[in-house]
Design a protein around this motif. Structure first.
Motif, mmCIF file in Angstrom:
data_model
loop_
_atom_site.group_PDB
_atom_site.id
_atom_site.type_symbol
_atom_site.label_atom_id
_atom_site.label_comp_id
_atom_site.label_asym_id
_atom_site.label_seq_id
_atom_site.Cartn_x
_atom_site.Cartn_y
_atom_site.Cartn_z
ATOM 1 N N ARG A 188 3.547 9.927 -2.426
ATOM 2 C CA ARG A 188 4.214 9.897 -1.132
ATOM 3 C C ARG A 188 5.285 8.832 -1.157
ATOM 4 O O ARG A 188 5.021 7.658 -0.947
ATOM 5 N N VAL B 242 -2.199 6.254 1.012
ATOM 6 C CA VAL B 242 -3.643 6.373 1.227
ATOM 7 C C VAL B 242 -3.930 7.856 1.391
ATOM 8 O O VAL B 242 -3.382 8.502 2.278
ATOM 9 N N ALA C 212 8.357 6.888 0.370
ATOM 10 C CA ALA C 212 8.742 6.635 1.753
ATOM 11 C C ALA C 212 10.080 7.282 2.075
ATOM 12 O O ALA C 212 10.284 7.814 3.149
ATOM 13 N N SER C 213 11.000 7.229 1.149
ATOM 14 C CA SER C 213 12.297 7.833 1.395
ATOM 15 C C SER C 213 12.932 8.164 0.054
ATOM 16 O O SER C 213 12.663 7.514 -0.944
ATOM 17 N N VAL D 50 0.878 -1.159 0.000
ATOM 18 C CA VAL D 50 0.000 0.000 0.000
ATOM 19 C C VAL D 50 0.920 1.214 0.000
ATOM 20 O O VAL D 50 1.503 1.579 1.011
ATOM 21 N N GLN E 123 18.316 6.469 -2.103
ATOM 22 C CA GLN E 123 19.707 6.686 -1.744
ATOM 23 C C GLN E 123 20.521 5.429 -1.953
ATOM 24 O O GLN E 123 21.678 5.370 -1.582
#
Lengths: 108, 108
Positions: free
Chosen positions: A98, A62, A100-101, A59, A104
């Motif tokens: 969105r 949301v 998460a990071s 997911v 890198q």
């Protein structure tokens, strides 16, 4: 690559499970949208996939929102909305709202 | 510091708007939970706050899930759930389930 969208409405739950599955197999990701009373059904179909049919289903995001619709008597109605972005493991959609990071390193 | 939880049920929308507001003022953050048909209401109350009452209200995370309940006839019922974490600007709760990025520097 644009992400296919499934709008959840009044059909039975199984229809949407199949629609999510089809889109995931075709594109690796899918955006599920629902309004008002259809929201619990949209979540339910996601959960059926997560809990068995698709191992490791991610997911990605949301998002919740509101839409303004015109009611039958001309008055404005506010309706809650949800938008759930799913992807197969390792097939995260580009341009995800969105992340998460920041990237890198290579995914292990 | 534990985050206060508001469980959204059958009361009118305005009650939940007030409950969110109260928790936000006390703690700077609140966790909103709802099941099944109450989910659109939980989202609606969040949106009312976001769209006017609380400038800059942050939706830290939205998590979806399933709960298994026992129906009246003893059969298992699956219910969709949602959990929305809200915080006032600059008051992000510690121990958030979904942190946007690992802490690598002081917040600017």
């Amino acid at each position: 690559m644009s992400i296919p969208t499934v709008m959840v409405g009044k059909k039975p739950l199984s229809r949407y499970i199949l629609a999510y599955l089809f889109a995931l197999q075709q594109n690796g990701s899918v955006e599920v949208k629902a309004r008002g009373r259809a929201i619990p059904k949209a979540i339910g179909a996601v959960q059926v996939l997560r809990e068995g049919l698709v191992r490791g289903l991610e997911v990605e995001s949301v998002d919740i929102g509101t839409e303004r619709l015109q009611g039958k008597d001309g008055r404005e109605i506010r309706v809650s909305t949800i938008s759930i972005r799913l992807s197969l493991p390792g097939k995260k959609a580009k341009g995800s709202k969105r992340s998460a990071s920041p990237a890198q390193g290579p995914p292990s």
